[in-house]
Scaffold this motif. Sequence first.
Motif: not given
Length: 269
Positions: A19-20, A25-28, A220-221, A226-227
């Motif tokens: 949203p921002l 891409e997200v890496l974990g 409760d995360l 979570r975004a």
Amino acid sequence: MAEAEFSGTTLYAGRTRHPLHGPIEVLGYENTALNLADGPNAMLLHLPARAMTPDRFVSVGRRGGRVLAAMVDAVRPLSRSAGAMTMDWMSSDDPVQVFEHDVYTVLLADDPTLIPAALTRVPYRKRPRLDPALMEFYADHYPHHSIAVCCFDNADARRAKPLLLWYEPLDPDVLVAPALDAHTGGPPSAGEPVATDHWVIFGTDAAPEGWGEPVRYPHDLREKVRAFLPETVMGAHFAQEMPNGDFAIAHDDLLAGHLNRMERLAPSR
């Protein structure tokens, strides 16, 4: 950076429209680290992005310690065996940014050859020895990547939370999870067989309805964590010898659910 054993690795790579931040891409990354060195150690991740900054490392908070484990729980019942598949704060213009993230002191740079000179900014108890040849290897083979060296001591390794970070990917059509292995402190042996113990998980918010397996995160995360996370995932477990390299899959193949088209990528040159 020194001798170590890593097991139970979980890699997550996903595409999302934040949203921002917009399309990212997200890496974990998470593993169990056994430090075999007498002193401190560090792990190195090559990130398929440029101009990385400390604010792109996402703090998962007290309740986020199981975000990657939740993804594994989602795909574990359906996973085939791997054998069944083919396959300190500084300004952003500082060439090496040094900062604290969870239990790690992180050195972040586009040019890894500058990292050894910045080691004096790492607390002594977490300051590893860096082989210049290793830094030169990444400069030669991953010239368009950012390099993160995450320094820890023996106590740190036992209580580390998952790493979660985001960036604009170098290739919008391919998702890459960095997995090039070297546990001796020297340069990796690219393409040679290495043992794997990896859960490789992918996500995308462009997937059609019914795609993948739903993930049950802690209730409760925090919403700001979570975004960055997917609602559904696909993935597989690898526990065999494979050519040394990264895991990669074309976004179109991921959308179609073709995990068997996942590839093992060697360094570029």
